[in-house]
Scaffold this motif. Structure first.
Motif, PDB file in Angstrom:
ATOM      1  N   TYR A  94       0.826  -1.215   0.000  1.00 40.78           N
ATOM      2  CA  TYR A  94       0.000   0.000   0.000  1.00 40.78           C
ATOM      3  C   TYR A  94       0.861   1.267   0.000  1.00 40.78           C
ATOM      4  CZ  TYR A  94      -3.580  -3.431   0.786  1.00 40.78           C
ATOM      5  OH  TYR A  94      -4.403  -4.516   0.629  1.00 40.78           O
ATOM      6  N   ASN A 154       1.424 -12.544   1.332  1.00 37.18           N
ATOM      7  CA  ASN A 154       0.417 -11.512   1.079  1.00 37.18           C
ATOM      8  C   ASN A 154      -0.960 -12.119   0.795  1.00 37.18           C
ATOM      9  OD1 ASN A 154       2.502  -9.706   1.376  1.00 37.18           O
ATOM     10  ND2 ASN A 154       2.729  -9.275  -0.814  1.00 37.18           N
ATOM     11  N   PHE A 155      -0.974 -13.296   0.184  1.00 41.40           N
ATOM     12  CA  PHE A 155      -2.224 -14.056   0.020  1.00 41.40           C
ATOM     13  C   PHE A 155      -2.716 -14.564   1.381  1.00 41.40           C
ATOM     14  CE2 PHE A 155      -1.275 -15.814  -4.556  1.00 41.40           C
ATOM     15  CZ  PHE A 155      -1.928 -14.743  -5.142  1.00 41.40           C
ATOM     16  N   SER A 199      -4.165 -12.276   3.992  1.00 39.56           N
ATOM     17  CA  SER A 199      -5.184 -11.380   3.419  1.00 39.56           C
ATOM     18  C   SER A 199      -4.650  -9.971   3.267  1.00 39.56           C
ATOM     19  CB  SER A 199      -6.443 -11.331   4.303  1.00 39.56           C
ATOM     20  OG  SER A 199      -7.008 -12.592   4.459  1.00 39.56           O
ATOM     21  N   SER A 200      -3.359  -9.845   2.999  1.00 39.95           N
ATOM     22  CA  SER A 200      -2.760  -8.511   2.944  1.00 39.95           C
ATOM     23  C   SER A 200      -3.126  -7.783   1.659  1.00 39.95           C
ATOM     24  CB  SER A 200      -1.240  -8.627   3.075  1.00 39.95           C
ATOM     25  OG  SER A 200      -0.908  -9.246   4.295  1.00 39.95           O
ATOM     26  N   GLY A 201      -3.008  -8.481   0.527  1.00 41.81           N
ATOM     27  CA  GLY A 201      -3.306  -7.856  -0.760  1.00 41.81           C
ATOM     28  C   GLY A 201      -2.223  -8.202  -1.769  1.00 41.81           C
ATOM     29  N   VAL A 246       5.908 -19.093  -8.725  1.00 41.22           N
ATOM     30  CA  VAL A 246       4.576 -19.396  -9.267  1.00 41.22           C
ATOM     31  C   VAL A 246       3.538 -18.436  -8.692  1.00 41.22           C
ATOM     32  CG1 VAL A 246       2.733 -21.131  -9.314  1.00 41.22           C
ATOM     33  CG2 VAL A 246       5.102 -21.825  -9.750  1.00 41.22           C
ATOM     34  N   GLN A 287       1.183 -15.636 -10.563  1.00 44.81           N
ATOM     35  CA  GLN A 287      -0.276 -15.704 -10.394  1.00 44.81           C
ATOM     36  C   GLN A 287      -0.823 -14.389  -9.833  1.00 44.81           C
ATOM     37  OE1 GLN A 287      -0.545 -19.180  -7.836  1.00 44.81           O
ATOM     38  NE2 GLN A 287      -0.868 -20.566  -9.559  1.00 44.81           N
ATOM     39  N   LYS A 334      -1.013 -11.649 -12.308  1.00 38.25           N
ATOM     40  CA  LYS A 334      -2.127 -11.803 -13.251  1.00 38.25           C
ATOM     41  C   LYS A 334      -3.433 -11.291 -12.643  1.00 38.25           C
ATOM     42  CE  LYS A 334      -0.055 -15.660 -15.807  1.00 38.25           C
ATOM     43  NZ  LYS A 334       0.102 -17.135 -15.908  1.00 38.25           N
ATOM     44  N   MET A 335      -3.612 -11.535 -11.344  1.00 37.78           N
ATOM     45  CA  MET A 335      -4.809 -11.010 -10.680  1.00 37.78           C
ATOM     46  C   MET A 335      -4.735  -9.482 -10.572  1.00 37.78           C
ATOM     47  SD  MET A 335      -6.688 -13.656 -10.319  1.00 37.78           S
ATOM     48  CE  MET A 335      -5.881 -14.279 -11.801  1.00 37.78           C
ATOM     49  N   TRP A 342      -3.278  -7.579 -12.721  1.00 41.93           N
ATOM     50  CA  TRP A 342      -3.564  -7.126 -14.086  1.00 41.93           C
ATOM     51  C   TRP A 342      -5.071  -6.952 -14.284  1.00 41.93           C
ATOM     52  CZ3 TRP A 342      -5.312 -10.613 -18.300  1.00 41.93           C
ATOM     53  CH2 TRP A 342      -5.297 -10.007 -19.561  1.00 41.93           C
ATOM     54  N   LEU A 343      -5.848  -7.961 -13.858  1.00 37.44           N
ATOM     55  CA  LEU A 343      -7.307  -7.859 -13.974  1.00 37.44           C
ATOM     56  C   LEU A 343      -7.841  -6.733 -13.093  1.00 37.44           C
ATOM     57  CD1 LEU A 343      -8.360 -11.648 -13.920  1.00 37.44           C
ATOM     58  CD2 LEU A 343      -8.243 -10.121 -15.898  1.00 37.44           C
ATOM     59  N   LYS A 403      -6.364  -4.141 -16.529  1.00 37.03           N
ATOM     60  CA  LYS A 403      -5.346  -4.521 -17.514  1.00 37.03           C
ATOM     61  C   LYS A 403      -4.309  -3.424 -17.766  1.00 37.03           C
ATOM     62  CE  LYS A 403      -8.411  -8.017 -19.386  1.00 37.03           C
ATOM     63  NZ  LYS A 403      -8.846  -8.832 -20.501  1.00 37.03           N
ATOM     64  N   PRO A 420       0.918  -8.354 -16.505  1.00 39.34           N
ATOM     65  CA  PRO A 420       1.416  -9.482 -15.707  1.00 39.34           C
ATOM     66  C   PRO A 420       2.930  -9.655 -15.849  1.00 39.34           C
ATOM     67  CG  PRO A 420      -0.493 -10.177 -17.000  1.00 39.34           C
ATOM     68  CD  PRO A 420      -0.132  -8.792 -17.456  1.00 39.34           C
ATOM     69  N   PHE A 457      -6.022 -18.671 -11.591  1.00 43.30           N
ATOM     70  CA  PHE A 457      -4.842 -17.809 -11.448  1.00 43.30           C
ATOM     71  C   PHE A 457      -3.959 -17.914 -12.706  1.00 43.30           C
ATOM     72  CE2 PHE A 457      -4.410 -18.166  -6.483  1.00 43.30           C
ATOM     73  CZ  PHE A 457      -5.181 -17.042  -6.300  1.00 43.30           C
ATOM     74  N   SER A 481      -4.951 -16.370 -15.980  1.00 42.07           N
ATOM     75  CA  SER A 481      -5.408 -14.983 -15.828  1.00 42.07           C
ATOM     76  C   SER A 481      -6.914 -14.881 -15.953  1.00 42.07           C
ATOM     77  CB  SER A 481      -4.767 -14.062 -16.893  1.00 42.07           C
ATOM     78  OG  SER A 481      -3.375 -14.099 -16.813  1.00 42.07           O
ATOM     79  N   GLN A 494      -6.589 -18.811  -0.398  1.00 43.67           N
ATOM     80  CA  GLN A 494      -5.875 -17.582  -0.782  1.00 43.67           C
ATOM     81  C   GLN A 494      -6.719 -16.727  -1.730  1.00 43.67           C
ATOM     82  OE1 GLN A 494      -2.271 -19.309  -2.402  1.00 43.67           O
ATOM     83  NE2 GLN A 494      -1.188 -19.149  -0.458  1.00 43.67           N
ATOM     84  N   LYS A 497      -9.465 -14.881  -0.067  1.00 41.60           N
ATOM     85  CA  LYS A 497      -9.001 -13.721   0.698  1.00 41.60           C
ATOM     86  C   LYS A 497      -8.807 -12.513  -0.225  1.00 41.60           C
ATOM     87  CE  LYS A 497      -6.903 -16.405   4.433  1.00 41.60           C
ATOM     88  NZ  LYS A 497      -5.686 -17.112   4.931  1.00 41.60           N
ATOM     89  N   MET A 498      -8.308 -12.770  -1.432  1.00 44.06           N
ATOM     90  CA  MET A 498      -8.149 -11.668  -2.399  1.00 44.06           C
ATOM     91  C   MET A 498      -9.530 -11.173  -2.861  1.00 44.06           C
ATOM     92  SD  MET A 498      -4.922 -11.128  -2.388  1.00 44.06           S
ATOM     93  CE  MET A 498      -4.962 -11.691  -0.677  1.00 44.06           C
ATOM     94  N   TRP A 544     -12.175 -11.202  -1.057  1.00 42.01           N
ATOM     95  CA  TRP A 544     -12.674 -10.444   0.090  1.00 42.01           C
ATOM     96  C   TRP A 544     -12.207  -8.983  -0.003  1.00 42.01           C
ATOM     97  CZ3 TRP A 544      -9.504  -9.196   4.707  1.00 42.01           C
ATOM     98  CH2 TRP A 544     -10.249  -8.653   5.758  1.00 42.01           C
ATOM     99  N   LEU A 545     -10.936  -8.781  -0.290  1.00 48.40           N
ATOM    100  CA  LEU A 545     -10.409  -7.418  -0.437  1.00 48.40           C
ATOM    101  C   LEU A 545     -11.043  -6.726  -1.642  1.00 48.40           C
ATOM    102  CD1 LEU A 545      -6.581  -7.966   0.278  1.00 48.40           C
ATOM    103  CD2 LEU A 545      -8.293  -6.969   1.819  1.00 48.40           C
TER     104      LEU A 545
END
Lengths: 419, 419
Positions: free
Chosen positions: A262, A285-286, A289-291, A324, A328, A331-332, A334-335, A339, A343, B286, B289, B328, B331-332, B334-335
């Motif tokens: 953040y 971070n996953f 639940s950090s982000g 990995v 991943q 990519k999330m 990116w969405l 976009k 990624p 994941f 994408s 995981q 949790k993402m 959720w955010l």
């Protein structure tokens, strides 16, 4: 002493492409890479020849953020966010490291796992305890690993058993610095994070860092509640990064900050300006639940980024699994960014896991001339079938679907480690 | 035949809590669970006693979405989205399964990996090829696994080698249905997804499903471009789910739809109304994408949800790794949902991985009386230290940090599988 490794040699010189040397020779002198040759007329008689034909030879993995004392907590308490997780699981476990016997058992297992997972260089948090920190440094050194190890500093907002007297905290940190004499395992100044460090402690640690030219590690903007808390503790300072900067712990010596989820554009710019590294801890971070860290943004700003397993917020020391998860997560992102934040590619993240993080050390994570010959021998024969795969497909298959059993040997400065 | 398993028995009767029976006895008659006893006065002489004291005994894992023919592609091509990934990597690999020898090699390795990973029940896509599909069914049956296997149907929008004649596709599907006679390995109707199936094909398959009471599997709303494509192909039909429903492939017989990421509230309601299962494929979502499925919403609507490894969009058959990624991802989500869609708990996801997906079979995934005795013996001794962990902490540690080496034995209907 000259050593020659033969095999399918892969590494990244820059983030955007792999250097692939199939069936080639890696020439090492005194533990340092001299060159890679595609052909050798003959093997010189005065050198050790290590024939790993058909095996992949890649740089040892680099982990620039992890908490060694949380090794026994791996896989526990994955239902909490950062602050309650610290108080319920992490701090009580860390308190146990006052007991040197406990520390010896835990750290011995940790070091074995680090070697088994192929992590040859790491930047480590121990606990507040001087003796067990020095024990860990000794264990890492005996295992022939490369590491920075930080005795944690905390003098507020933690449980009683872990809350230090400010002067003692600084004094014991200095004692570790003065007593350390290894070339591979070195001390690093480790204020845990702003909420657990008073201004006096941060200022004192900054003086030590500058006096002895010792690097610094800490946490930055991992969780929104943590960021708010820092703002409450330091309402007069414009942002989280600037708190560290104001008290002399943000690039005054070589510095790495973990998480950086953040962080504002101004803070990222400050990181770039001060040469501060970011440790990206995708798995942790996953789990907490950090982000998702917007890594692409940091790369665009030119900030150095490496990977951190961050055990036990992360649930494994495996850097391949971090690679990995990093791809991943990107990519999330990116969405999530409509976009905009593209990624991360496989080569970009492999680079972070080797040369990117390795830059925090010196000449680590690549096979260019002059780099330390820290390398892994990967036997991927169980992952192959009768389809033909090229070296890069084999590397991707190993990272995505292999495990530590594929690591046949681990070398640091061309010395084979015990496993 | 009566068998008694002794150990630390854990399962989920409902999603919100674990049933924990430490040091207890699982009584099995003719392959089916009779009861769990905390104490036994003596072991009856007419039964087989299997002493797994101090081991965890948990239900075998259930995988309700995977592509067996993509097994050799695991870990390849992770830099593409769904449609280009299908065309570049997946379809060319699937075309090879016309060759029965290739199929035999690939499927034999696949079946071994399935057993090693502890997946005792699965819902599987093969390819369009009748012979190799029947070969796969035979291999699964001989391995004593439980499965639904679907010959894939495609008569448009694929590469030439995989594009079927509509009538032949239906006829061969019927031949498989008529020839299958195993109690554990059964056929499932498998229109790949709307873009690759004409109306005539879907209608023909629906008739087969109803005539023989055979279940149906397909893909739904995995990727935004795919959803757009379906809209272009069927502009007259209100949404993706309704295309399947209009052509009789949406709950007319037992149905499972994979991914379900971009599904509207109306579509989720239709799933609930028609009893359609959702297969959640977190790892694949994941890697390709695709995005994050809002699983919490489905649970709130009362839709049945199970887990799918979705190899090779997913990069492993490991259901424990799917459990970790599912938590995981939630949790993402959720955010991303501004903390509206609450993260999935460990028990909720363990339930999906066992009884939730197991509901698609009959009496699978739990140790309640009358359930099939499909179970795993977990030796987690290498994950423990001298701290004391309770059974649930041990289970969480195994799922988050163990691997297939921790699976000491796999049983289906109380028969031990070869590994």
């Amino acid at each position: 002493m000259k050593k020659i490794f033969k095999g399918d040699i892969i590494y990244t010189k820059n983030p955007n492409s792999f250097e692939v040397n199939k069936d080639s020779y890696l020439i090492v002198e005194d533990g340092v890479v001299k060159e890679i040759c595609r052909y050798l007329e003959s093997i010189p008689s005065d050198c050790e020849y290590l024939d790993y034909t058909n095996k992949l030879i890649i740089p040892g993995f680099v982990d620039i953020h992890l908490h060694s004392s949380q090794f026994f907590n791996i896989g526990l308490g994955m239902d909490k966010e950062l602050i309650p997780w610290l108080n319920t699981y992490t701090f009580p476990e860390e308190a146990k490291f006052r007991d040197l016997e406990y520390a010896k058992t835990a750290y011995s297992k940790f070091v074995i796992d680090l070697v088994n997972k192929g992590t040859t260089s790491s930047v480590i948090y121990s606990t507040i305890h001087k003796e067990s920190t020095m024990l860990l440094m000794d264990l890492l050194d005996k295992a022939n690993l490369r590491a920075y190890v930080g005795k944690v500093n905390m003098d507020r907002n933690t449980i009683d058993e872990l809350c230090e007297n400010t002067n003692d905290s600084i004094k014991e940190t200095e004692e570790i610095i003065l007593s350390s004499n290894s070339n591979r395992v070195k001390p690093i100044i480790t204020p845990r994070f702003v909420p657990s460090c008073s201004k006096e402690l941060m200022e004192g640690l900054s003086k030590l860092a500058i006096k002895y030219n010792v690097p610094v590690q800490s946490h930055l903007s991992e969780n929104t509640n943590e960021v708010k808390w820092v703002k409450e503790l330091h309402p007069d300072i414009e942002n989280y990064a600037s708190v560290y900067n104001k008290f002399g712990l943000f690039g005054q010596t070589k510095t790495v900050m973990a998480h950086c989820i953040y962080t504002s554009d101004e803070e990222i710019e400050l990181m770039k300006k001060k040469g501060v590294f970011a440790a990206h801890c995708a798995i942790s971070n996953f789990n907490l639940s950090s982000g998702i860290m917007p890594v692409r943004k940091y790369l665009d700003y030119g900030v150095d980024v490496g990977l951190g397993s961050d055990i036990s917020g992360g649930n494994t020391l495996s850097i391949p699994q971090s690679i990995v998860s990093t791809i991943q997560a990107s990519k999330m992102k990116w969405l999530e960014s409509n976009k905009k934040l593209y990624p991360l590619s496989f080569s970009e993240v492999f680079y972070m896991a080797t040369k990117g993080g390795g830059k925090f050390f010196e000449n680590v994570g690549s096979f260019e001339s002059g780099y330390n010959a820290d390398l892994l021998i990967i036997d991927d024969s169980n992952l192959l079938d009768f389809n033909k795969f090229d070296c890069l497909e084999r590397l991707q298959k190993y990272i995505y679907s292999g495990n530590e059993n594929n690591i046949k040997a681990v070398y640091v400065n061309a010395n084979k480690l015990n496993r």
